[in-house]
Design an enzyme around this catalytic site. Sequence first.
Site, mmCIF file in Angstrom:
data_model
loop_
_atom_site.group_PDB
_atom_site.id
_atom_site.type_symbol
_atom_site.label_atom_id
_atom_site.label_comp_id
_atom_site.label_asym_id
_atom_site.label_seq_id
_atom_site.Cartn_x
_atom_site.Cartn_y
_atom_site.Cartn_z
ATOM 1 N N ARG A 65 57.640 -19.541 -101.829
ATOM 2 C CA ARG A 65 57.063 -20.395 -102.874
ATOM 3 C C ARG A 65 56.436 -21.642 -102.243
ATOM 4 N NH1 ARG A 65 59.749 -24.110 -105.651
ATOM 5 N NH2 ARG A 65 61.721 -23.001 -105.611
ATOM 6 N N LYS A 215 38.123 -12.645 -109.915
ATOM 7 C CA LYS A 215 36.737 -12.253 -110.160
ATOM 8 C C LYS A 215 36.046 -11.966 -108.824
ATOM 9 C CE LYS A 215 38.105 -13.256 -114.306
ATOM 10 N NZ LYS A 215 37.901 -14.552 -114.915
#
Length: 402
Positions: A65, A215
């Site tokens: 993390r 994307k």
Amino acid sequence: MITESPATTDHGVRPETLAVHPPRVEITGSVPLGVPLHQGHVFAFESADALADSMHSGDSFLYSRMGNPTVRTLEDAVARLEGAAGALSFASGMGAINTVLLGLLSGGGHVIAQRCLYGGTYAMLTDLAARWGVDVSYVSGTDPAEVAAALRPTTRLLYLETIANPTTRVADIPALAAVAREAGVPVAVDNTFASPLLCRPLALGADLAIHSATKYLAGHADVLGGVVAVGDPELLARLRHFAVELGATTDPFAAWLTLRGMQTLPLRMERHCASAADLAARLAAHPAVSTVRYPGLDGHPDREIAERLLPDGAGGVVSLDLAGGRDAGRAFVEAVRLASLSVSLGDVKTLVMHPASTSHRQLDAAALEAAGIGPGTVRLAVGIEHVEDLWTDLDQALAKAL
Ligand SMILES: *Cc1c(COP(=O)(O)O)cnc(C)c1O
């Protein structure tokens, strides 16, 4: 070279222990050409001091993390493309956007945002306004005087998008950023539609460049991700600290897939742009189409801004209005065969969307118009298929939308 942990070689341990401690293969004499995938989320240390140093300096890897070598490779790769001091990677574009919004805004703060925003960003700003008392002023994105008039002593952020969805309006980043910087207000730009190949917002005066890596960066509809590239090392460190607390971290495999996609980003962007420009011109001449909005096309309201800011191509998204309105839009997106009726964009495959019958179905005509969407507006996210095959498909679908 295969190395055994001393604990498993010193004194013949039992199969149960061997199963838990496989040998480690270390590479010597060659380097892998592909990016190594470090899927493991936790790292071991030789000494308590080394572990303590890592916790406090953040220089080595400790717990994923807080940092992971594969994820860091992605961050550094995007930072180099964006010309940034560094970058932070997230589980999704919204993870990236929310880290910026929550990291820079606090209760009573004010943000100036472009009116035509990605839906998720608009929803988050609305939520922050209702629940945390954050004030939002909306501007067009093309007029610096509007930003100057909206500035307040409490303004903490100017938030823009390089190319807006689905209107394809182009923000005048340098003109607007200059006004904000003068007032000491940081500028964030969602650069998803342009990718760092077409536009580098930091070089135009922005402080943060945000991507939905889902994307164009990743490009293959198989991974979610988000990245924020940051120009100032101090702001980068502050946001990294906050991002670790927030925990919208990238899974290493997702980072690895994104890095794999990014290697062909320049080639894909070239094809996306060339095909979108070609199809935009053909669509504009078709009798079933009343308007085409593509920043590279003559007659686009921001053609001059696009020429300045996007000299290498105006992106892969074309927005068009079908003369037949809502019924024609719906008929068109259901008639395409090579293209897919799908949300998202930036994929190798061509995708079409009809907002009035899908994402914006609940809006009446007035609300649609306010969002810059007509009843017959279709968004075409051009993929990298052969442009003639795409035209054949669009042409046959247009014939059903007359
Ligand atoms: C898709 C998108 C987002 C959100 O990204 P996710 O990866 O879906 O969370 C943000 N901004 C723009 C411009 C997008 O197209």
